[in-house]
Scaffold this active site. Structure first.
Site, PDB file in Angstrom:
ATOM      1  N   GLU A   1     -60.149  28.095 -34.487  1.00 35.59           N
ATOM      2  CA  GLU A   1     -59.398  26.979 -33.899  1.00 35.59           C
ATOM      3  C   GLU A   1     -60.310  25.774 -33.652  1.00 35.59           C
ATOM      4  OE1 GLU A   1     -56.075  26.560 -33.084  1.00 35.59           O
ATOM      5  OE2 GLU A   1     -55.354  28.581 -33.522  1.00 35.59           O
TER       6      GLU A   1
ATOM      7  N   HIS B   1     -51.243  27.643 -39.505  1.00 35.90           N
ATOM      8  CA  HIS B   1     -50.389  28.509 -38.682  1.00 35.90           C
ATOM      9  C   HIS B   1     -49.172  29.046 -39.431  1.00 35.90           C
ATOM     10  CE1 HIS B   1     -52.922  27.174 -35.456  1.00 35.90           C
ATOM     11  NE2 HIS B   1     -52.243  27.845 -34.552  1.00 35.90           N
TER      12      HIS B   1
ATOM     13  N   ASN C   1     -50.769  22.656 -36.234  1.00 41.33           N
ATOM     14  CA  ASN C   1     -50.374  23.930 -36.837  1.00 41.33           C
ATOM     15  C   ASN C   1     -51.041  24.185 -38.180  1.00 41.33           C
ATOM     16  OD1 ASN C   1     -48.546  24.875 -34.780  1.00 41.33           O
ATOM     17  ND2 ASN C   1     -47.279  23.129 -35.363  1.00 41.33           N
TER      18      ASN C   1
ATOM     19  N   HIS D   1     -54.884  36.417 -33.718  1.00 49.06           N
ATOM     20  CA  HIS D   1     -54.230  35.152 -34.055  1.00 49.06           C
ATOM     21  C   HIS D   1     -55.216  34.190 -34.735  1.00 49.06           C
ATOM     22  CE1 HIS D   1     -51.712  31.625 -33.799  1.00 49.06           C
ATOM     23  NE2 HIS D   1     -52.622  31.002 -33.077  1.00 49.06           N
TER      24      HIS D   1
ATOM     25  N   GLU E   1     -43.758  18.102 -29.539  1.00 47.77           N
ATOM     26  CA  GLU E   1     -43.905  18.523 -30.929  1.00 47.77           C
ATOM     27  C   GLU E   1     -42.798  17.983 -31.824  1.00 47.77           C
ATOM     28  OE1 GLU E   1     -44.373  22.736 -31.410  1.00 47.77           O
ATOM     29  OE2 GLU E   1     -45.758  22.435 -33.050  1.00 47.77           O
TER      30      GLU E   1
ATOM     31  N   HIS F   1     -48.969  32.799 -39.092  1.00 48.64           N
ATOM     32  CA  HIS F   1     -47.874  33.505 -38.420  1.00 48.64           C
ATOM     33  C   HIS F   1     -47.224  34.514 -39.356  1.00 48.64           C
ATOM     34  CE1 HIS F   1     -47.067  30.402 -34.987  1.00 48.64           C
ATOM     35  NE2 HIS F   1     -48.081  31.189 -34.736  1.00 48.64           N
TER      36      HIS F   1
ATOM     37  N   ARG G   1     -36.836  28.571 -11.812  1.00 51.43           N
ATOM     38  CA  ARG G   1     -36.818  27.327 -12.600  1.00 51.43           C
ATOM     39  C   ARG G   1     -38.129  26.537 -12.521  1.00 51.43           C
ATOM     40  NH1 ARG G   1     -31.644  26.866 -10.210  1.00 51.43           N
ATOM     41  NH2 ARG G   1     -30.021  27.716 -11.550  1.00 51.43           N
TER      42      ARG G   1
ATOM     43  N   ARG H   1     -47.868  16.096 -33.346  1.00 51.56           N
ATOM     44  CA  ARG H   1     -48.394  17.366 -32.864  1.00 51.56           C
ATOM     45  C   ARG H   1     -48.348  18.472 -33.907  1.00 51.56           C
ATOM     46  NH1 ARG H   1     -47.311  19.795 -26.888  1.00 51.56           N
ATOM     47  NH2 ARG H   1     -48.196  21.855 -27.215  1.00 51.56           N
TER      48      ARG H   1
ATOM     49  N   LYS I   1     -47.810  24.803 -24.103  1.00 54.92           N
ATOM     50  CA  LYS I   1     -46.955  25.746 -24.831  1.00 54.92           C
ATOM     51  C   LYS I   1     -47.037  27.102 -24.157  1.00 54.92           C
ATOM     52  CE  LYS I   1     -46.725  24.120 -29.565  1.00 54.92           C
ATOM     53  NZ  LYS I   1     -46.882  24.585 -30.954  1.00 54.92           N
TER      54      LYS I   1
ATOM     55  N   LYS J   1     -57.399  18.016 -28.852  1.00 55.12           N
ATOM     56  CA  LYS J   1     -56.046  18.517 -28.674  1.00 55.12           C
ATOM     57  C   LYS J   1     -55.296  17.670 -27.638  1.00 55.12           C
ATOM     58  CE  LYS J   1     -53.033  22.415 -28.235  1.00 55.12           C
ATOM     59  NZ  LYS J   1     -52.830  23.854 -28.095  1.00 55.12           N
TER      60      LYS J   1
END
Lengths: 359, 359
Positions: free
Chosen positions: B183, B246, B243, B263, B235, B250, B119, B239, B141, B225
């Site tokens: 990026e 993205h 993206n 990516h 998010e 994606h 955890r 935030r 993330k 960022k």
């Protein structure tokens, strides 16, 4: 209806405790939920699935239903992946809510699925075993097992609501009631001597599932656990006392294979072992050890542990999450109603083990 | 050394940016760490493993080393399970620290392993690709992929430190530099028109990996960022502008199979597509669309997307985590340096797609 409010850093939510709460689960669904995912197992779904589905239908939201196999043996990464695949193939998005209907396995696993799916979606616990009602409802501990250790993969993640229906306990096997009561007793042992004495007095009514008595036991257990978790959400300090009996209990479960003994049974036996160790290390009076052993026995849990030999016992306990740098930490009782966390000399551990394992 | 401080609800930490920071990784290890787990892949470990191991040896703490296969194709639950099994078999406890040495795949996966092992244990990012340095260093993330979608399983989880060594970029393939610069440009596009213009002016130096220039680009990217993430850790709002490109990107990665396009390359192309969509929906001037396409081209990224047909494109984008109730949300640019999040009419989407996919 009795309500326990839980306030922790990760979120605040209410636990609703009453007969027939299953019929009102819809009231826990947030208005902005895009869809509802009802997850249960093949034992519980046939019993209570329809009631919950009917309740949820009043929300008029899309409902996805997933039935999983039943049992601790399925609390694995593989089953978790089954959940992910279902959620993705149903196009379940971030605004969805998971409703986990079942015992601790369903709750822990669905909670962890909710914690990790798209980095976190909302979920509601509807615990159907006594153990899950008094244990998993509070604390945000979600997890699956790994072949090398129980609950080794997981997250701290809070539900948005917990709905506890005490009428569902009627269909629970007697062993599971015993296992749940072990955790109830635990809260008395670590925090509340009066509540422990109340359990001693009411053990017959508890075993008979008298609605008022069992509701109070659940309410008080959740309250006590909420107090501890509120003080220490991430288990860095005080929360460790909740693990009374667990270091021994997890060892039993790991060695025998998950599911042979119920978790609560292993914890019940583990509490007797922790009491013996407390007598050895902290001088807990023998009369108090006897009270603990008697009550664990009265609720129907085992009080004699399997005999793996001392070395194997120690090895099993070292892999516990609470172990640090190979040192095993134990929750011990200076007296009933008070707990401390300690490492102990291995001689004392050996003596306590010898007094609690099968001859 | 240049330092960016990141403060978010989940934790605060420092990003250290300098040449040869690899030699100083030991300074990021907390004193109370019980052991260190160095995880890298079979490409990076031979290049930089020894330097890091030597740095870590001054801590005199037990060091466990795990080498994973290299590539996005291995960013899976299976590899994650390899990590768990390694940690458990080495008896790695809760006080251990994971050092993730590698690109985004290593960082995302080790970060998620750290988030979920027992955890949550601590971890340090040592990103070795430009993309990871400007993207994964900030935001917490962590994730692995699922066959049905990228980064679908994960958590928001913060490292305790990020150590960025700009000298390691020398061994990076040119394509990966291009992907990382995509990026970098993104931060200018969504937040800082001046920084975008600075990138236009300095594109040659950036591609040549001039130490001062690339350090500034990394520093400014992390700063921008960190600002966004500090405003919105989970998010839920602002935030989302991170993206940009993205949703398209994606889709490209999912359809072609992870790893075919890098990516950053997919995001680079996706930003051109978002720019075209912005022109269509928000009236972003054609001259600005051209500036964006030119800079994406100048850094060496593709600017023409694969042609899957409009229906397939839409289907691919609907499974994106940002989609809600089947509606796809796009990050659009009213002008360079400013971003908004919008759903768009499908006719406009069709037009933008037709202008950006292969004829």
């Amino acid at each position: 209806m009795s309500i326990v409010n839980v306030n922790v850093a990760g979120g605040s939510y209410a636990i609703h405790i009453a007969p027939n709460v299953l019929k009102q689960v819809a009231t826990s669904i947030p208005e902005d939920a895009s869809s509802i995912v009802l997850i249960s197992n093949k034992t519980i779904m046939p019993l209570y699935g329809d009631v919950v589905k009917q309740s949820l239908s009043v929300t008029a939201k899309p409902l996805h239903i997933l039935e999983l196999p039943d049992g601790e043996a399925f609390k694995t990464l593989e089953t978790l992946n089954t959940i992910y695949t279902f959620l993705l193939s149903q196009r379940v998005d971030r605004k969805a809510v998971i409703v986990a209907l079942g015992g601790g396995v369903i709750g822990d696993m669905c909670g962890y699925a909710a914690a990790s799916y798209m980095r976190g979606i909302r979920f509601i616990q509807v615990p159907t075993t006594l153990l899950a009602q008094v244990d998993s409802s509070v604390g945000g501990k979600t997890a699956v097992n790994h072949p090398l250790g129980k609950n080794m993969i997981g997250a701290f993640y809070q539900p948005i609501a917990v709905d506890i229906d005490v009428t569902v306990l009627k269909t629970l096997p007697a062993r599971e009631i015993s296992a749940g009561l072990a955790e109830v007793i635990k809260y008395g042992l670590i925090l509340d001597a009066e509540f422990f004495a109340w359990c001693e007095e009411n053990v017959a009514k508890l075993l008979a599932l008298d609605a008022e008595t069992i509701s109070y036991a659940i309410h008080r257990s959740c309250e006590l656990k909420a107090y501890v978790v509120g003080e220490d959400e991430k288990e860095t300090g005080m929360r460790a006392i909740l693990n009374l009996g667990h270091t021994f209990g997890h060892a039993i479960e790991t060695a025998l294979g998950y599911g042979k003994w119920l978790h609560g049974e292993a914890v019940g036996c583990g509490m007797v072992q922790a009491a013996e160790l407390s007598a050895q290390v902290l001088g807990l009076p023998r009369s108090e050890v006897d009270r603990i052993r008697s009550l664990v026995e009265a609720i129907g849990c085992p009080t004699v542990a399997p005999n793996f030999g001392t070395d194997k016992w120690i090895e099993l306990m070292q892999i516990d999450k609470k172990a640090e740098g190979g040192k095993i930490k134990f929750v011990l009782l200076p007296k009933i109603g008070e707990a401390v966390v300690r490492t102990v000399p291995s001689e004392d551990l050996g003596i306590a083990l010898s007094r609690t394992v099968k001859a």
